[in-house]
Motif scaffolding. Structure first.
Motif, mmCIF file in Angstrom:
data_model
loop_
_atom_site.group_PDB
_atom_site.id
_atom_site.type_symbol
_atom_site.label_atom_id
_atom_site.label_comp_id
_atom_site.label_asym_id
_atom_site.label_seq_id
_atom_site.Cartn_x
_atom_site.Cartn_y
_atom_site.Cartn_z
ATOM 1 N N LEU A 148 0.860 -1.092 0.159
ATOM 2 C CA LEU A 148 0.021 -0.082 -0.016
ATOM 3 C C LEU A 148 0.957 1.180 0.112
ATOM 4 O O LEU A 148 0.517 2.161 -0.760
ATOM 5 N N LYS A 149 2.048 1.167 0.662
ATOM 6 C CA LYS A 149 2.805 2.250 0.836
ATOM 7 C C LYS A 149 3.549 2.538 -0.827
ATOM 8 O O LYS A 149 3.649 3.764 -1.139
ATOM 9 N N LYS A 150 3.664 1.489 -1.324
ATOM 10 C CA LYS A 150 4.296 1.632 -2.603
ATOM 11 C C LYS A 150 3.223 2.344 -3.628
ATOM 12 O O LYS A 150 3.692 2.893 -4.634
ATOM 13 N N LEU A 151 2.217 2.184 -3.301
ATOM 14 C CA LEU A 151 0.959 2.567 -3.995
ATOM 15 C C LEU A 151 0.533 4.409 -3.692
ATOM 16 O O LEU A 151 -0.406 4.799 -4.300
ATOM 17 N N GLY A 152 1.480 4.721 -2.557
ATOM 18 C CA GLY A 152 1.118 5.936 -2.066
ATOM 19 C C GLY A 152 0.296 6.308 -1.169
ATOM 20 O O GLY A 152 0.236 7.297 -0.567
ATOM 21 N N ALA A 153 -0.091 5.076 -0.426
ATOM 22 C CA ALA A 153 -0.876 5.207 0.838
ATOM 23 C C ALA A 153 -0.056 5.746 1.983
ATOM 24 O O ALA A 153 1.127 5.499 2.048
ATOM 25 N N THR A 154 -0.400 6.839 2.702
ATOM 26 C CA THR A 154 0.439 7.472 3.830
ATOM 27 C C THR A 154 -0.239 7.428 5.185
ATOM 28 O O THR A 154 0.236 7.374 6.160
ATOM 29 N N ASN A 155 -1.544 7.225 5.009
ATOM 30 C CA ASN A 155 -2.557 7.406 6.270
ATOM 31 C C ASN A 155 -2.850 5.887 6.554
ATOM 32 O O ASN A 155 -4.145 5.827 6.085
ATOM 33 N N ILE A 156 -2.298 5.183 6.921
ATOM 34 C CA ILE A 156 -2.605 3.711 7.414
ATOM 35 C C ILE A 156 -2.813 3.263 8.759
ATOM 36 O O ILE A 156 -2.075 3.694 9.571
ATOM 37 N N LYS A 157 -3.909 2.569 8.983
ATOM 38 C CA LYS A 157 -4.011 1.784 10.428
ATOM 39 C C LYS A 157 -4.348 0.259 10.164
ATOM 40 O O LYS A 157 -4.793 -0.069 8.898
ATOM 41 N N PHE A 158 -4.061 -0.540 10.996
ATOM 42 C CA PHE A 158 -4.252 -1.870 10.884
ATOM 43 C C PHE A 158 -5.332 -2.282 12.350
ATOM 44 O O PHE A 158 -5.064 -2.056 13.366
ATOM 45 N N LEU A 159 -6.211 -3.115 11.717
ATOM 46 C CA LEU A 159 -7.326 -3.669 12.516
ATOM 47 C C LEU A 159 -7.285 -5.142 12.593
ATOM 48 O O LEU A 159 -7.270 -5.669 11.233
ATOM 49 N N CYS A 160 -7.233 -5.653 13.814
ATOM 50 C CA CYS A 160 -7.336 -7.252 13.972
ATOM 51 C C CYS A 160 -8.385 -7.704 15.075
ATOM 52 O O CYS A 160 -8.422 -6.825 16.028
ATOM 53 N N LEU A 161 -8.710 -8.830 15.257
ATOM 54 C CA LEU A 161 -9.342 -9.352 16.189
ATOM 55 C C LEU A 161 -8.387 -9.667 17.287
ATOM 56 O O LEU A 161 -8.907 -9.470 18.286
ATOM 57 N N LEU A 162 -7.399 -10.520 16.776
ATOM 58 C CA LEU A 162 -6.558 -11.100 17.969
ATOM 59 C C LEU A 162 -5.041 -10.988 17.378
ATOM 60 O O LEU A 162 -4.838 -10.962 16.263
ATOM 61 N N ALA A 163 -4.150 -10.643 18.301
ATOM 62 C CA ALA A 163 -2.755 -10.562 17.982
ATOM 63 C C ALA A 163 -1.928 -11.290 18.977
ATOM 64 O O ALA A 163 -2.092 -11.885 19.990
ATOM 65 N N ALA A 164 -0.526 -11.611 18.514
ATOM 66 C CA ALA A 164 0.204 -12.438 19.259
ATOM 67 C C ALA A 164 1.334 -11.540 19.377
ATOM 68 O O ALA A 164 1.848 -10.479 18.657
ATOM 69 N N PRO A 165 2.045 -11.251 20.717
ATOM 70 C CA PRO A 165 3.050 -10.363 20.902
ATOM 71 C C PRO A 165 4.151 -10.303 19.953
ATOM 72 O O PRO A 165 4.607 -9.251 19.554
ATOM 73 N N GLU A 166 4.720 -11.336 19.360
ATOM 74 C CA GLU A 166 5.396 -11.551 18.168
ATOM 75 C C GLU A 166 5.122 -10.828 17.050
ATOM 76 O O GLU A 166 5.692 -10.110 16.207
ATOM 77 N N GLY A 167 3.688 -10.989 16.851
ATOM 78 C CA GLY A 167 3.300 -10.140 15.401
ATOM 79 C C GLY A 167 3.215 -8.702 15.757
ATOM 80 O O GLY A 167 3.644 -7.934 14.732
ATOM 81 N N VAL A 168 2.924 -8.452 16.821
ATOM 82 C CA VAL A 168 2.606 -6.949 17.051
ATOM 83 C C VAL A 168 3.975 -6.277 17.111
ATOM 84 O O VAL A 168 4.255 -5.084 16.478
ATOM 85 N N ALA A 169 5.048 -6.967 17.684
ATOM 86 C CA ALA A 169 6.343 -6.554 17.648
ATOM 87 C C ALA A 169 7.211 -6.479 16.265
ATOM 88 O O ALA A 169 7.598 -5.456 15.891
ATOM 89 N N ALA A 170 6.734 -7.575 15.488
ATOM 90 C CA ALA A 170 7.073 -7.549 13.909
ATOM 91 C C ALA A 170 6.553 -6.240 13.272
ATOM 92 O O ALA A 170 7.299 -5.826 12.369
ATOM 93 N N LEU A 171 5.232 -6.099 13.254
ATOM 94 C CA LEU A 171 4.719 -5.090 12.473
ATOM 95 C C LEU A 171 5.257 -3.793 12.971
ATOM 96 O O LEU A 171 5.137 -2.899 12.080
ATOM 97 N N ARG A 172 5.083 -3.610 14.469
ATOM 98 C CA ARG A 172 6.028 -2.427 14.844
ATOM 99 C C ARG A 172 7.150 -1.958 14.197
ATOM 100 O O ARG A 172 7.640 -0.815 13.868
ATOM 101 N N ALA A 173 8.011 -3.260 14.309
ATOM 102 C CA ALA A 173 9.346 -2.930 13.838
ATOM 103 C C ALA A 173 9.529 -2.437 12.296
ATOM 104 O O ALA A 173 10.190 -1.638 11.895
ATOM 105 N N GLU A 174 8.568 -3.018 11.465
ATOM 106 C CA GLU A 174 8.520 -2.929 10.067
ATOM 107 C C GLU A 174 7.863 -1.816 9.567
ATOM 108 O O GLU A 174 8.214 -0.829 8.647
#
Length: 210
Positions: A148-174
């Motif tokens: 999405l960022k390559k397509l030019g999107a700059t105002n992005i949020k992510f919504l999920c039902l359940l998260a694992a701590p590892e997934g949160v950490a990975a997405l925050r890092a990236e």
């Protein structure tokens, strides 16, 4: 957790999520509950939408009434499980544009593989909410947001039902600029990339494919 991670801590969400976690929940019940929780999560993730006023006439008199303003919304569903959340969100905001991005997780590497993408032409000028029920390894969410960022999107949020701590950490890092909203953060990720205690594979439970 930091300010970019919001756990929507509401009694109704907790109760409905418990009903979804039960192994005995039917496919129909699972879908229905997911749609209901999507309504509640959407209220929170859209809390900062801009408003303006419009002159209207009520049955009694004229008034300046609040209406949504600013950039329009686009919901982007990570196929296929994202569509379960998407249905409830579109019910609340039927004027939102919808994009789809197809990702599957390689069972050996757990890396995300893209197979489909269809977005509105003006995605760069829209507020984008990426939706996927499970934030497990974070690979699919990270890859989708990068696209999405390559397509030019700059105002992005992510919504999920359940998260694992590892997934949160990975997405925050990236993508440290992308806020994460979730109903719960579970204990851990297992060796197969499943959230524990979790609720199983959301797509399979939603569509009755396993």
């Amino acid at each position: 957790m930091d300010e970019y991670v919001t756990v929507v801590d509401h009694p109704l969400i907790k109760h409905k999520l418990t009903l979804m976690r039960r192994a005995t929940a039917s496919t129909q019940k699972f879908r229905s509950l997911l749609r209901e929780i999507a309504h509640l999560l959407t209220y929170e993730i859209t809390r900062d939408l801009e408003l303006t006023t419009e002159r209207i006439e009520t049955p009694l008199e004229e008034m300046d009434a609040p209406v949504l303003a600013g950039k329009k919304l686009c919901f982007v569903s990570i196929l296929r499980a994202g569509n379960g959340l998407l249905e409830g969100m579109v019910e609340l905001l039927p004027s939102a544009r919808v994009g789809h991005i197809g990702m599957f997780r390689d069972p050996e590497t757990l890396e995300a593989v893209e197979y489909y993408c269809k977005m509105p032409d003006d995605i760069a000028g829209r507020r984008v909410i990426v939706v996927d029920p499970m934030l497990a390894t974070g690979n699919s969410a990270g890859a989708a947001i990068s696209h999405l960022k390559k397509l030019g999107a700059t105002n992005i949020k992510f919504l999920c039902l359940l998260a694992a701590p590892e997934g949160v950490a990975a997405l925050r890092a990236e993508h440290p600029d992308v806020p994460i909203y979730t109903a719960a953060i579970d204990e851990r990720l297992d060796d197969h990339g499943y959230i524990r205690p979790g609720l199983g594979d959301a797509g399979d439970r939603m569509y009755g494919t396993k």
